[in-house]
Scaffold this motif. Sequence first.
Motif, PDB file in Angstrom:
ATOM      1  N   LEU A  76      57.353  38.329  45.148  1.00 20.30           N
ATOM      2  CA  LEU A  76      57.029  37.391  45.733  1.00 20.30           C
ATOM      3  C   LEU A  76      56.727  37.310  47.138  1.00 20.30           C
ATOM      4  CD1 LEU A  76      55.495  34.583  44.865  1.00 20.30           C
ATOM      5  CD2 LEU A  76      57.617  33.427  45.249  1.00 20.30           C
ATOM      6  N   TYR A  79      53.950  40.131  47.972  1.00 20.70           N
ATOM      7  CA  TYR A  79      52.591  39.735  47.713  1.00 20.70           C
ATOM      8  C   TYR A  79      52.283  38.488  48.734  1.00 20.70           C
ATOM      9  CZ  TYR A  79      52.538  43.032  43.700  1.00 20.70           C
ATOM     10  OH  TYR A  79      52.545  44.064  42.885  1.00 20.70           O
ATOM     11  N   SER A  80      53.118  37.954  49.054  1.00 24.88           N
ATOM     12  CA  SER A  80      52.846  36.697  49.946  1.00 24.88           C
ATOM     13  C   SER A  80      52.430  37.454  51.611  1.00 24.88           C
ATOM     14  CB  SER A  80      54.107  35.844  50.534  1.00 24.88           C
ATOM     15  OG  SER A  80      54.345  35.076  49.310  1.00 24.88           O
ATOM     16  N   LEU A  83      49.056  39.058  51.089  1.00 24.50           N
ATOM     17  CA  LEU A  83      47.854  37.866  51.424  1.00 24.50           C
ATOM     18  C   LEU A  83      47.781  37.584  52.845  1.00 24.50           C
ATOM     19  CD1 LEU A  83      48.239  35.341  48.673  1.00 24.50           C
ATOM     20  CD2 LEU A  83      46.266  36.411  49.289  1.00 24.50           C
ATOM     21  N   SER A  91      43.937  33.966  46.460  1.00 26.30           N
ATOM     22  CA  SER A  91      44.469  32.672  45.855  1.00 26.30           C
ATOM     23  C   SER A  91      45.857  32.631  45.848  1.00 26.30           C
ATOM     24  CB  SER A  91      44.162  32.722  44.234  1.00 26.30           C
ATOM     25  OG  SER A  91      44.620  31.531  43.867  1.00 26.30           O
ATOM     26  N   TRP A  92      46.410  31.726  46.746  1.00 25.58           N
ATOM     27  CA  TRP A  92      47.933  31.487  46.886  1.00 25.58           C
ATOM     28  C   TRP A  92      48.287  30.723  45.394  1.00 25.58           C
ATOM     29  CZ3 TRP A  92      50.808  33.133  50.962  1.00 25.58           C
ATOM     30  CH2 TRP A  92      50.167  33.682  51.837  1.00 25.58           C
ATOM     31  N   LEU A  95      49.507  33.403  43.245  1.00 27.41           N
ATOM     32  CA  LEU A  95      50.885  34.281  43.771  1.00 27.41           C
ATOM     33  C   LEU A  95      51.917  34.426  42.881  1.00 27.41           C
ATOM     34  CD1 LEU A  95      51.082  36.018  46.050  1.00 27.41           C
ATOM     35  CD2 LEU A  95      52.405  33.917  47.250  1.00 27.41           C
ATOM     36  N   VAL A  98      50.698  36.614  39.996  1.00 32.32           N
ATOM     37  CA  VAL A  98      50.407  38.032  40.500  1.00 32.32           C
ATOM     38  C   VAL A  98      52.027  38.635  40.803  1.00 32.32           C
ATOM     39  CG1 VAL A  98      49.824  39.178  42.398  1.00 32.32           C
ATOM     40  CG2 VAL A  98      48.105  37.765  41.382  1.00 32.32           C
ATOM     41  N   SER A  99      52.761  38.039  41.262  1.00 37.73           N
ATOM     42  CA  SER A  99      54.100  38.524  41.635  1.00 37.73           C
ATOM     43  C   SER A  99      55.032  38.950  40.251  1.00 37.73           C
ATOM     44  CB  SER A  99      54.980  37.577  42.538  1.00 37.73           C
ATOM     45  OG  SER A  99      54.345  37.407  43.429  1.00 37.73           O
ATOM     46  N   GLN A 177      46.297  41.990  36.879  1.00 41.23           N
ATOM     47  CA  GLN A 177      46.462  41.856  38.294  1.00 41.23           C
ATOM     48  C   GLN A 177      45.196  42.199  39.241  1.00 41.23           C
ATOM     49  OE1 GLN A 177      49.364  44.370  40.574  1.00 41.23           O
ATOM     50  NE2 GLN A 177      50.298  42.360  41.123  1.00 41.23           N
ATOM     51  N   THR A 181      43.509  39.590  41.647  1.00 43.08           N
ATOM     52  CA  THR A 181      43.187  39.732  43.066  1.00 43.08           C
ATOM     53  C   THR A 181      41.932  39.903  43.700  1.00 43.08           C
ATOM     54  OG1 THR A 181      43.740  42.065  42.742  1.00 43.08           O
ATOM     55  CG2 THR A 181      45.707  40.450  43.210  1.00 43.08           C
TER      56      THR A 181
END
Length: 182
Positions: A76, A79-80, A83, A91-92, A95, A98-99, A177, A181
Amino acid sequence: MVYQMVSMVLEVVAGLIAGTCLLRFLMQWQRISFHQPLGQFVFAVTDWLLLPLRRAIPPWSAWDLSSLVGAFLIKLVQYSLLLLVAGGQGSWVLLPLVSLVGLGQLVVSALSALVLVLAVMSWVNPGSPMYALTSRLCEPFLRPFQRVIPSIGGVDLSPLALLLVLQILGMLMSGLQMGWTH
């Protein structure tokens, strides 16, 4: 180009830490002793994260849930940060998903590597302690395939079947994924 360099560094660092958290989970699940060099490495890499998490997340049966949560949190953060490096474009909201998929991809990659090491060790040095450790780590994943696929001429084809399934899972997760993304 900066994004790609940062992405590569984050992938390596997050992969090492999250992968070691997953290895700690697997070693505890399989009741493998940590009183050996690999166990000491696992503690050294993960204690800073997992000891505080264990205060809030108790184990469930033989499952060390704090190790799983720790691995997820590392992905997490990875990927944060990606971003943020991309200027916050993305897209938060997605997240966490995606994580989670990124963690799944790490599991697939790590398990594939472990099965390949097991296969090579079975040819080169099946009597070594490393082979015994790798065999114990792979055993719960190979067992379902070994029940269905008979040995042919004394050769166990279950690692090949597991690798095939893992590659298909990896492709599916990569497609998911990429869809999220872009």
